[in-house]
Scaffold this motif. Structure first.
Motif, PDB file in Angstrom:
ATOM      1  N   HIS A  10     -12.191   3.952  11.658  1.00  0.00           N
ATOM      2  CA  HIS A  10     -11.453   2.686  11.586  1.00  0.00           C
ATOM      3  C   HIS A  10     -11.004   2.333  10.176  1.00  0.00           C
ATOM      4  O   HIS A  10     -10.819   1.164   9.857  1.00  0.00           O
ATOM      5  N   GLN A  11     -10.807   3.373   9.360  1.00  0.00           N
ATOM      6  CA  GLN A  11     -10.171   3.148   8.068  1.00  0.00           C
ATOM      7  C   GLN A  11      -8.698   3.530   8.204  1.00  0.00           C
ATOM      8  O   GLN A  11      -8.393   4.603   8.724  1.00  0.00           O
ATOM      9  N   PRO A  12      -7.773   2.699   7.762  1.00  0.00           N
ATOM     10  CA  PRO A  12      -6.340   3.005   7.913  1.00  0.00           C
ATOM     11  C   PRO A  12      -5.895   4.083   6.927  1.00  0.00           C
ATOM     12  O   PRO A  12      -5.362   3.798   5.860  1.00  0.00           O
ATOM     13  N   SER A  49      -6.565   9.739   0.113  1.00  0.00           N
ATOM     14  CA  SER A  49      -6.630   8.613   1.055  1.00  0.00           C
ATOM     15  C   SER A  49      -6.209   7.302   0.425  1.00  0.00           C
ATOM     16  O   SER A  49      -5.750   6.395   1.126  1.00  0.00           O
ATOM     17  N   GLN A 108      -0.321  11.569   6.368  1.00  0.00           N
ATOM     18  CA  GLN A 108      -0.144  10.246   5.767  1.00  0.00           C
ATOM     19  C   GLN A 108       1.331   9.878   5.600  1.00  0.00           C
ATOM     20  O   GLN A 108       1.668   8.971   4.840  1.00  0.00           O
ATOM     21  N   ASP A 133     -10.140   8.196   9.200  1.00  0.00           N
ATOM     22  CA  ASP A 133      -9.313   7.386  10.086  1.00  0.00           C
ATOM     23  C   ASP A 133     -10.044   7.077  11.385  1.00  0.00           C
ATOM     24  O   ASP A 133      -9.898   5.995  11.948  1.00  0.00           O
ATOM     25  N   ASP A 186      -0.950   7.900   8.867  1.00  0.00           N
ATOM     26  CA  ASP A 186       0.273   7.157   9.190  1.00  0.00           C
ATOM     27  C   ASP A 186       0.627   7.461  10.646  1.00  0.00           C
ATOM     28  O   ASP A 186       1.400   8.376  10.938  1.00  0.00           O
ATOM     29  N   HIS A 187       0.055   6.698  11.561  1.00  0.00           N
ATOM     30  CA  HIS A 187       0.244   6.976  12.984  1.00  0.00           C
ATOM     31  C   HIS A 187       1.684   6.743  13.427  1.00  0.00           C
ATOM     32  O   HIS A 187       2.174   7.437  14.328  1.00  0.00           O
ATOM     33  N   HIS A 188       2.373   5.811  12.809  1.00  0.00           N
ATOM     34  CA  HIS A 188       3.777   5.585  13.159  1.00  0.00           C
ATOM     35  C   HIS A 188       4.606   6.826  12.847  1.00  0.00           C
ATOM     36  O   HIS A 188       5.413   7.278  13.678  1.00  0.00           O
ATOM     37  N   LYS A 236      -0.404   6.317  -1.428  1.00  0.00           N
ATOM     38  CA  LYS A 236       0.664   6.144  -0.453  1.00  0.00           C
ATOM     39  C   LYS A 236       1.882   7.005  -0.802  1.00  0.00           C
ATOM     40  O   LYS A 236       2.878   7.018  -0.091  1.00  0.00           O
TER      41      LYS A 236
END
Length: 783
Positions: free
Chosen positions: A321-323, A371, A404, A318, A326-328, A374
């Motif tokens: 810069h790989q998404p 990774s 995640q 992460d 789950d920052h939200h 989902k």
């Protein structure tokens, strides 16, 4: 593994003098189930219960109008069932309970306690069903018959003679149904104590503690449908092929939906390699379904390091810069992420590799699977919960999912897999030594009394209490307390301090032979048997590992006319103890016998006390099952002290293993359920005719100057242990694929190697999985 065959030395076979089976060590199997599982199931049930009764029982097993399997807590599909909704080991459990053999009063007249102590666990279990109450008077060598009224009078007199209710402890096995469990805890708290140790204290207590602190729900957050539609499934410290075989069909369904499965265990268990589903043509004549995509041979107690490695790999990706994260979810629902991230970042890959026994490359492969998913689920069993740092294992596994956002969304979450049919339900019903205030408030309001608020004792604390003379009476509702616990010498010394020990049982076990000054055996109905009370045939309920409440209806006549249901035993005991003058004041507010006569009355009270059970009777009448609410799964709500899902920092604390020593874990065989031994075989691991084996790597055999097939004594080493020598003898070395420096042997044969004080931090669960040992070759006569 090398193939060997022993001599006819009875000690090499086992300590069962009636066992004449040859010892054979062969290659472990590469696939599970298939035709051998079908043949084993039918052989067991027809040989023990008879072909007609046995076949009928199998068709009723795990059906909505049938009975719940007494073998494990793996869930049944909601609403729909396969015609044969059972596994090989479920069939063994049913056959064992429905056996035609009987351990009656004539049997006890022929066999003294000291004589039976010399027999094996398998021999004891094989004597058949208990048929009537038995009493062992003080100083006696033989159990003798006693009628039920005399038995209840004896128990109630001992309880009333105590100076304080806390001088009694009331153990519970996960075999107990919801109705009996609720009535039992009500009686115990009305008596005046929270001393309610249970089998969860020995197995999944670490799960409850770890999950409670991190997500506020001490049980799983996924459904069977979630598991079958997950994108990635990480299976930690679990052997589903032997302990939860029906899980294999769920993993097969997930695999066919495209899920990636990662198996994490010191032993490469057969059930996670390839599954031949016996209900499909491919499971009969085909090659079956390959399950695992990746196997991580973590060293014993290396899970904290591994999990920190998985988290590190995700955080590093992460950061580039790989998404991945789950920052939200982390920002909205979590607490402690910054400190957690800092700790993970400063943990070196060298420390992770050293602690886990795995290479960074292999951990990165597992992170690749995580990774790209989902919807990830982590499943685990006692390979994670029975270490000193077991709670850390559970919390880091949960933190791995949190990175995640794999909590509170479909097809993702935590899945502790419990090995007893209703261990989860018992806890929901209030079987816990540390009850929540809200539960006690509701219980007190419903029954108009003030429940005790002081924490009670768990299983380990019960042994300490008996040792110190603080606990004078042990009442066990099912289970095999003595044999399941570690440190049998300490247990035996503790139990002899008791004035009375009582075992509610279906079959003979070792806990009947290590007793207080007086002992009682109270024979109970089994799950398969028709339970008829004054209002008619009764239904009971259980809760499986995924929070589904289901009904269970016995289908065959009781093994004896003198058997009582667990509900009736508890109600009679409460009636004799609490409705007369004595330690407790007069109690006419609770009609115990009415609840025994009609279990619907118990369920009515459960519905008033426990959230999620509203309209209990109507819901099971209409549907036969229902799903309990789960705050994390249903609302993404975390009932922790701060209302957040908590990231927790844990260090890698490697166990110091001196040169020439190994780190050993206890395991169960394929022909075993808890302490019940069906045969001396372990088909999947290639063991036939013995349980006295030690699985060890070729590298360690060579380095220690030993040979496969050699017999050794196993000695454990504990700092500050007051016992001079803990040793079990005459174990055969089996060369096996296990990480170097590690070893494994069967439970409970090696329980004596573990002192009663070796427990997990916070949960107090015995540390059966982290034992430092040395090996000592058997001396020949010439030597």
């Amino acid at each position: 593994m090398k193939t060997t065959s022993s001599s006819t030395d009875t000690q090499a076979r086992s300590f069962d003098p009636t066992d004449t089976q040859r010892i054979e060590i062969s290659q472990p199997k590469e696939w599970a189930a298939g035709i051998p599982a079908v043949l084993s199931a039918y052989k067991n049930v027809t040989s023990k219960a008879g072909p007609v009764k046995g076949t009928r029982l199998l068709t009723d097993l795990n059906q909505i109008e049938g009975f719940d399997c007494p073998g494990c807590a793996w869930p049944d599909p909601l609403a729909k069932r396969a015609t044969f909704e059972f596994c090989e080991n479920g069939a063994k459990a049913v056959a064992d309970e429905a056996t035609t053999k009987r351990a009656d009063s004539e049997f006890f007249a022929r066999h003294s306690v000291s004589k039976m102590r010399g027999q094996s666990d398998r021999w004891l279990n094989d004597q058949g069903r208990l048929t009537q109450p038995m009493w062992l008077p003080e100083g006696a060598e033989y159990y003798q018959p006693i009628d039920w009224t005399q038995a209840f009078t004896l128990i109630s007199a001992q309880l009333k003679a105590l100076h304080h209710p806390n001088q009694a402890a009331f153990y519970t096995s996960g075999r107990t149904g919801n109705e009996a469990a609720f009535l039992y805890q009500l009686f115990v708290r009305k008596f005046g104590t929270n001393n309610l140790p249970d089998c969860s204290n020995m197995c999944h207590e670490s799960s409850g503690v770890g999950l409670g602190e991190t997500i506020g729900v001490g049980k799983g957050t996924v459904s069977l449908e979630d598991l079958e539609h997950a994108e990635a499934i990480f299976v930690f410290g679990q052997n589903p092929g032997s302990n939860h075989p029906r899980m294999l069909s769920s993993l097969q369904a997930a695999k066919r939906q495209g899920a990636k499965i990662v198996a994490i265990n010191p032993l490469d268990e057969t059930g996670l390699k390839r599954f031949k589903n016996p209900q499909e043509v491919s499971g009969v004549i085909g090659s079956g379904t390959a399950l695992r995509d990746l196997y991580l041979p973590v060293k014993i107690n290396g899970d904290v390091a591994l999990l920190k490695g998985l988290c590190k790999a995700l955080i590093e990706r992460d950061s580039h810069h790989q998404p991945v994260l789950d920052h939200h979810f982390i920002e909205q629902y979590c607490h402690g992420f910054d400190a957690f991230k800092a700790d993970i970042e400063q943990t070196s890959w060298q420390a992770i590799e050293q602690g886990s026994g795995l290479t960074q490359s292999l951990i990165e492969q597992a992170a690749d699977i995580a990774s790209t998913s989902k919807k990830t689920i982590c499943c685990w069993a006692m390979g994670m919960t029975q270490h000193k740092n077991a709670v850390a294992n559970i919390q880091l596994m949960t933190n791995f999912l949190m990175l995640q956002g794999n909590l509170g969304k479909p097809c993702a979450g935590v899945c502790p897999v419990r090995g007893h049919s209703n261990v989860q339900g018992d806890r929901t019903m209030g079987i816990w030594e540390k009850p929540e205030p809200e539960f006690l408030d509701a219980l007190g309001k419903e029954f108009d009394f003030n429940p005790p608020r002081e924490d009670g004792v768990d299983a380990v604390e019960t042994v300490h209490g008996m040792q110190q003379g603080r606990i004078k009476v042990l009442f066990a509702l099912g289970g095999n307390f003595f044999r399941a616990m570690p440190d049998h010498q300490a247990n035996d010394e503790a139990l002899t301090q008791c004035e009375l020990t009582v075992q509610v049982s279906t079959k003979l076990n070792r806990s009947h032979l290590h007793t207080g000054k007086q002992a009682l055996i109270l024979p109970a109905l089994g799950r398969t048997e028709i339970d008829t009370q004054a209002s008619g045939i009764q239904t009971i309920t259980v809760e499986n590992s995924m929070g589904v409440v289901q009904t269970s209806h016995g289908k065959i006549p009781p093994a004896s006319d003198l058997l009582k249901s667990e509900v009736d035993i508890i109600a009679q005991l409460a009636h004799h103890t609490l409705t007369n003058e004595g330690l407790a004041s007069k109690d006419t507010a609770i009609d115990w016998l009415a609840m025994s006569a009609d279990y619907r009355l118990i369920r009515h009270h459960i519905g008033n006390v426990i959230p999620g059970f509203e309209n209990f009777n109507q819901r099971i009448d209409d549907l036969g099952e229902f799903v309990l609410p789960n705050a994390v799964r249903d609302q993404r709500k975390f009932d922790t002290s701060n209302g957040k899902a908590n990231f927790v920092v844990h260090d890698i604390n490697n166990i110091e293993v001196p040169k020439g020593h190994l780190l050993m874990m206890t395991i169960r065989s394929h022909d075993q359920f808890n302490t019940t031994i069906y045969t001396n075989n372990d088909r999947y691991r290639g063991i036939h005719g013995t349980r006295k084996v030690l699985f060890i790597s070729k590298g360690d055999i060579d380095e220690l100057g030993l040979q496969p097939g050699q017999h050794v004594s196993i000695r454990s080493h504990w700092p500050n242990d007051k016992v001079a020598l803990r040793e079990v003898s005459d174990f055969e070395l089996v060369e096996y694929a296990i990480p170097k420096g590690c070893a494994a042997a069967y439970y409970p044969e090696t329980n004596d190697l573990i002192p009663i004080g070796s427990v997990a931090d916070k949960s107090n669960t015995p540390a059966y999985k982290s034992i430092v040992i040395s090996l000592h070759p058997k001396q020949t006569k010439d030597a």
